[in-house]
Design an enzyme around this catalytic site. Structure first.
Site, PDB file in Angstrom:
ATOM      1  CG  ASP A   1      41.097 -76.015  16.823  1.00  0.00           C
ATOM      2  OD1 ASP A   1      41.774 -75.044  17.223  1.00  0.00           O
ATOM      3  OD2 ASP A   1      39.861 -75.949  16.679  1.00  0.00           O
TER       4      ASP A   1
ATOM      5  CE  LYS B   1      47.320 -62.152  14.994  1.00  0.00           C
ATOM      6  NZ  LYS B   1      48.130 -63.386  14.820  1.00  0.00           N
TER       7      LYS B   1
ATOM      8  CG  ASP C   1      46.388 -75.547   8.868  1.00  0.00           C
ATOM      9  OD1 ASP C   1      47.015 -74.490   8.658  1.00  0.00           O
ATOM     10  OD2 ASP C   1      45.157 -75.627   8.771  1.00  0.00           O
TER      11      ASP C   1
ATOM     12  CB  THR D   1      47.123 -64.746   3.219  1.00  0.00           C
ATOM     13  OG1 THR D   1      46.175 -63.959   3.978  1.00  0.00           O
ATOM     14  CG2 THR D   1      48.543 -64.345   3.604  1.00  0.00           C
TER      15      THR D   1
ATOM     16  CE1 TYR E   1      44.175 -61.180  13.257  1.00  0.00           C
ATOM     17  CE2 TYR E   1      44.871 -58.882  13.193  1.00  0.00           C
ATOM     18  CZ  TYR E   1      45.069 -60.206  12.848  1.00  0.00           C
ATOM     19  OH  TYR E   1      46.160 -60.553  12.081  1.00  0.00           O
TER      20      TYR E   1
END
Length: 251
Positions: free
Chosen positions: A62, A159, A36, A190, A155
């Site tokens: 990253d 995806k 992470d 989240t 986004y």
């Protein structure tokens, strides 16, 4: 779904779905590499999981940096002699709003993580798995990788691309004994969604209303599916994109 002794590389492990995946894999007996870019949360997670450092390796990475991704995969595979499983959870929401008003730099930053980063991870994970002719990879895509998602063109495009990468890699590496699958989560509770689309009661109500089950999912529900797909229990499953979305894509 016992992962005892399996080596598992998890990206985006410091929070949300990635953290739930890491915890579930650890509970199943896996040896973990947790990746992470949030060093503080990553260290806290590792400390909470195990007192045996040999079973939990962490790297601040990253995933938009291919050199860093390659080095982290190589270090983990060298430490344990192999890479059995990879679960790629890292991602960002990026710019929202109508496409004509989308900032190009923000669009490129999103693609650098959500698409280029996934490519980097797959490339170097597959490099190690191909050498041994076995392995399992699970990519976290999104319900927005199967259908359109309002005001999130960048986004959604990224995806959809993750789904395409998953299916093509599944075909290309099937004869080498490597399975590649994806999960398409709906709205999951989240820190990311709480800071963005569900930051207000109205926003949360809007997202919940998109699901026939009328609620957000939990990271643990995604982790359950990810561990199944990664495990030997799913030995004849490859190229699958499993919707874990409370019925969102069934409308």
């Amino acid at each position: 779904m016992n992962l005892s002794g399996k080596t598992v590389y998890v990206t985006g492990a410091a929070s949300g779905i990635g953290e739930a995946v890491a915890r579930r894999c650890h509970a199943e007996g896996a040896r973990l590499a947790l990746v992470d870019r949030d060093a503080e949360r990553l260290a806290a997670l590792a400390q909470s999981l195990s007192g045996d450092a040999k079973h939990v390796m962490t790297r601040v990475v990253d995933i938009s940096d291919e050199t860093a991704v390659a080095a982290s995969v190589d270090a983990f595979a060298e430490q344990h002699g192999r890479l059995d499983i990879a679960i790629n959870c890292a991602g960002i929401l990026g710019p929202t709003g109508p496409l004509h008003a989308t900032d190009t730099a923000a669009y490129r930053a999103l693609m650098a993580v959500n698409l280029d980063g996934m490519f980097h991870c797959l490339k170097h994970q597959l490099r190690h798995m191909h050498a041994r002719e076995q392995g399992s990879i699970v990519n976290i895509a999104s319900a927005a990788g199967l259908v359109g998602f309002p005001s999130a063109a960048a986004y959604t495009a990224a995806k959809h691309a993750v789904v395409g990468l998953t299916r093509t890699c599944a075909i290309d590496y099937a004869e080498q004994g490597i399975r590649v699958n994806a999960i398409a989560p709906g709205g999951i509770d989240t820190p990311l969604i709480r800071a963005t689309t569900c930051a207000t009661p109205e926003g949360q109500q809007m997202i919940e209303s998109m699901h026939p089950m009328k609620r957000l999912g939990t990271p643990q529900e995604i982790a359950n599916a990810a561990v199944f797909l990664a495990s030997d229990e799913a030995s004849f499953v490859t190229g699958s994109v499993m919707a874990v979305d409370g019925g969102w894509t069934s409308w």
